[in-house]
Design an enzyme around this catalytic site. Structure first.
Site, mmCIF file in Angstrom:
data_model
loop_
_atom_site.group_PDB
_atom_site.id
_atom_site.type_symbol
_atom_site.label_atom_id
_atom_site.label_comp_id
_atom_site.label_asym_id
_atom_site.label_seq_id
_atom_site.Cartn_x
_atom_site.Cartn_y
_atom_site.Cartn_z
ATOM 1 N N VAL A 69 61.865 29.653 42.718
ATOM 2 C CA VAL A 69 60.684 28.814 42.930
ATOM 3 C C VAL A 69 59.733 28.836 41.733
ATOM 4 O O VAL A 69 58.800 28.037 41.678
ATOM 5 C CB VAL A 69 59.913 29.206 44.222
ATOM 6 C CG1 VAL A 69 60.746 28.928 45.454
ATOM 7 C CG2 VAL A 69 59.442 30.655 44.185
ATOM 8 N N TYR A 126 49.084 40.504 46.383
ATOM 9 C CA TYR A 126 49.691 39.747 47.489
ATOM 10 C C TYR A 126 48.611 38.995 48.277
ATOM 11 O O TYR A 126 48.736 37.798 48.552
ATOM 12 C CB TYR A 126 50.458 40.708 48.397
ATOM 13 C CG TYR A 126 51.092 40.041 49.597
ATOM 14 C CD1 TYR A 126 52.259 39.299 49.457
ATOM 15 C CD2 TYR A 126 50.522 40.148 50.866
ATOM 16 C CE1 TYR A 126 52.835 38.678 50.556
ATOM 17 C CE2 TYR A 126 51.086 39.539 51.966
ATOM 18 C CZ TYR A 126 52.260 38.804 51.807
ATOM 19 O OH TYR A 126 52.816 38.184 52.896
ATOM 20 N N ALA A 156 65.058 30.881 52.268
ATOM 21 C CA ALA A 156 65.622 30.667 53.608
ATOM 22 C C ALA A 156 66.918 31.428 53.848
ATOM 23 O O ALA A 156 67.515 31.306 54.911
ATOM 24 C CB ALA A 156 65.860 29.179 53.840
ATOM 25 N N ALA A 199 45.654 38.108 47.350
ATOM 26 C CA ALA A 199 45.084 37.026 46.541
ATOM 27 C C ALA A 199 46.021 35.816 46.539
ATOM 28 O O ALA A 199 45.587 34.666 46.617
ATOM 29 C CB ALA A 199 44.846 37.516 45.106
ATOM 30 N N ASN A 204 58.178 28.856 51.372
ATOM 31 C CA ASN A 204 58.133 30.111 52.139
ATOM 32 C C ASN A 204 58.475 31.323 51.289
ATOM 33 O O ASN A 204 58.052 32.433 51.607
ATOM 34 C CB ASN A 204 59.111 29.984 53.325
ATOM 35 C CG ASN A 204 59.428 31.334 53.943
ATOM 36 O OD1 ASN A 204 58.686 31.848 54.768
ATOM 37 N ND2 ASN A 204 60.548 31.941 53.522
HETATM 38 P P1 NAP Z 1 62.261 38.599 52.839
HETATM 39 O O1 NAP Z 1 62.902 39.033 54.101
HETATM 40 O O2 NAP Z 1 62.144 39.584 51.715
HETATM 41 O O3 NAP Z 1 62.988 37.268 52.300
HETATM 42 C C1 NAP Z 1 62.514 36.672 51.124
HETATM 43 C C2 NAP Z 1 63.287 35.395 50.830
HETATM 44 O O4 NAP Z 1 62.704 34.756 49.683
HETATM 45 C C3 NAP Z 1 64.754 35.637 50.491
HETATM 46 O O5 NAP Z 1 65.503 34.516 50.915
HETATM 47 C C4 NAP Z 1 64.735 35.693 48.953
HETATM 48 O O6 NAP Z 1 66.038 35.404 48.451
HETATM 49 C C5 NAP Z 1 63.708 34.601 48.673
HETATM 50 N N1 NAP Z 1 63.047 34.678 47.365
HETATM 51 C C6 NAP Z 1 62.339 35.717 46.858
HETATM 52 N N2 NAP Z 1 61.896 35.403 45.621
HETATM 53 C C7 NAP Z 1 62.321 34.137 45.364
HETATM 54 C C8 NAP Z 1 62.193 33.266 44.264
HETATM 55 N N3 NAP Z 1 61.524 33.618 43.136
HETATM 56 N N4 NAP Z 1 62.756 32.036 44.331
HETATM 57 C C9 NAP Z 1 63.439 31.653 45.429
HETATM 58 N N5 NAP Z 1 63.599 32.439 46.501
HETATM 59 C C10 NAP Z 1 63.050 33.669 46.466
HETATM 60 O O7 NAP Z 1 60.747 38.103 53.095
HETATM 61 P P2 NAP Z 1 60.016 37.668 54.474
HETATM 62 O O8 NAP Z 1 59.464 38.884 55.110
HETATM 63 O O9 NAP Z 1 60.901 36.758 55.249
HETATM 64 O O10 NAP Z 1 58.787 36.837 53.877
HETATM 65 C C11 NAP Z 1 58.915 35.444 53.679
HETATM 66 C C12 NAP Z 1 57.535 34.829 53.526
HETATM 67 O O11 NAP Z 1 56.736 35.160 54.669
HETATM 68 C C13 NAP Z 1 56.760 35.339 52.315
HETATM 69 O O12 NAP Z 1 56.030 34.274 51.745
HETATM 70 C C14 NAP Z 1 55.809 36.365 52.893
HETATM 71 O O13 NAP Z 1 54.633 36.483 52.148
HETATM 72 C C15 NAP Z 1 55.514 35.728 54.247
HETATM 73 N N6 NAP Z 1 55.045 36.690 55.251
HETATM 74 C C16 NAP Z 1 55.881 37.656 55.768
HETATM 75 C C17 NAP Z 1 55.411 38.517 56.743
HETATM 76 C C18 NAP Z 1 56.289 39.529 57.410
HETATM 77 O O14 NAP Z 1 55.776 40.272 58.265
HETATM 78 N N7 NAP Z 1 57.568 39.592 57.124
HETATM 79 C C19 NAP Z 1 54.071 38.424 57.167
HETATM 80 C C20 NAP Z 1 53.238 37.461 56.601
HETATM 81 C C21 NAP Z 1 53.746 36.589 55.653
HETATM 82 P P3 NAP Z 1 66.477 35.780 46.928
HETATM 83 O O15 NAP Z 1 65.939 37.157 46.646
HETATM 84 O O16 NAP Z 1 67.959 35.678 46.906
HETATM 85 O O17 NAP Z 1 65.838 34.735 46.055
#
Ligand code: NAP
Length: 259
Positions: free
Chosen positions: A65, A157, A15, A159, A91
């Site tokens: 996580v 991803y 978040a 999967a 998330n």
């Molecule tokens: P993002 O901008 O890269 O942000 C990812 C967030 O997750 C950051 O807060 C990161 O913080 C945290 N994170 C990553 N690995 C972690 C871990 N092992 N433990 C705890 N926190 C972790 O990603 P996003 O685009 O918002 O995507 C978020 C979710 O939406 C994902 O599940 C992704 O599959 C899904 N999604 C995104 C899109 C899109 O278009 N953006 C589309 C479909 C689905 P830290 O690195 O500091 O931990």
């Protein structure tokens, strides 16, 4: 009019930025008390500070996580800081690209570990608190990629995201006896720091392939999650909401161009 979510306690993983931040902001704006979880504490804290400056109630916690002990500590903190825990939004996710030919087993494990195992761990850690809530909710961030569509470089991803949906369809049955609902939001292409990392060409091509002709914003996903968290959505469980501007629907390029 939906029953206000005000005062409910919410834990959102990933978040500090992106979609998780959008989900957390929508809940904070609606008067919920939000625990911002990510690995990088300074970024989670900056997000919490931003929400608190806007009149919300938010605090930060650093946890991976993949780590059940750390996520259990996060869930306990949410409950003690915010008087219980009603809603968890698993998330956090990663989306590095690699073809099957180039991908190492370690890369596969990392993506499945964070996205799928991390979903299970986040829910397991929060469960003792959710069971005490009279309105327990699990709202998973999945994707269209995997469950519905494909994209080269994202077998791992896809999967993981399809796996989340398999997970919720049994989780909702297991947790029904506690009055906890388990649903997922399936975003299309949403502008986030992570997505911007894929480059300008990717963003432009994607926007062009969407009937609404634009990428989504993080609050689009937050608003869908907020609906699933309401009292009025309490009879919906094991389901998904696609939030993608119609992206999965055109049968061909012609279908888009002729409209
Ligand atoms: P993002 O901008 O890269 O942000 C990812 C967030 O997750 C950051 O807060 C990161 O913080 C945290 N994170 C990553 N690995 C972690 C871990 N092992 N433990 C705890 N926190 C972790 O990603 P996003 O685009 O918002 O995507 C978020 C979710 O939406 C994902 O599940 C992704 O599959 C899904 N999604 C995104 C899109 C899109 O278009 N953006 C589309 C479909 C689905 P830290 O690195 O500091 O931990």
């Amino acid at each position: 009019m939906f029953t206000p979510i005000e005062g409910r306690s919410v834990l959102v993983t990933g978040a500090s930025k992106g979609i998780g931040k959008g989900i957390a902001r929508v809940f904070a704006n609606a008067g919920a008390k939000v625990l911002i979880v990510s690995r990088t504490l300074s970024e989670a804290q900056a997000t919490a500070d931003e929400f608190n400056s806007a009149g919300g109630t938010a605090s930060a916690f650093s946890a991976d996580v993949n780590d059940l002990d750390a996520m259990t500590a996060a869930a306990n903190e949410a409950a003690s800081r915010h008087g219980g825990l009603d809603i968890v939004c698993p998330n956090a996710g990663i989306f590095p690209q690699a073809t099957i030919e180039d991908m190492s087993p370690q890369e596969w494990d990392e993506v499945l570990g964070t996205n799928l195992r991390g979903t299970f761990i986040s829910i397991k850690a929060c469960l003792p608190h959710l069971k005490k809530s009279d309105c327990g909710r699990v709202i998973v961030t999945s994707s269209i990629t995997g469950p519905v569509t494909g994209f080269p470089g994202w077998t791992h991803y896809g999967a993981s995201k399809a796996g989340q949906l398999g997970f919720i369809r049994t989780a909702c049955i297991e947790l029904a006896k506690y009055g906890i609902t388990v649903n997922a939001v399936m975003p299309g292409n949403i502008v986030t720091e992570g997505l911007e990392g894929l480059g300008e060409d990717y963003l432009a091509t994607m926007a062009n392939s969407i009937p609404l002709k634009k990428l989504g914003v993080v609050d689009d996903i937050g608003n869908a999650a907020l609906f699933l968290a309401t009292k009025e959505a309490g009879y919906i469980t094991g389901q998904t909401i696609i939030v993608d501007g119609g992206q999965i629907l055109p049968e061909s390029l012609e279908a888009l161009e002729e409209a």
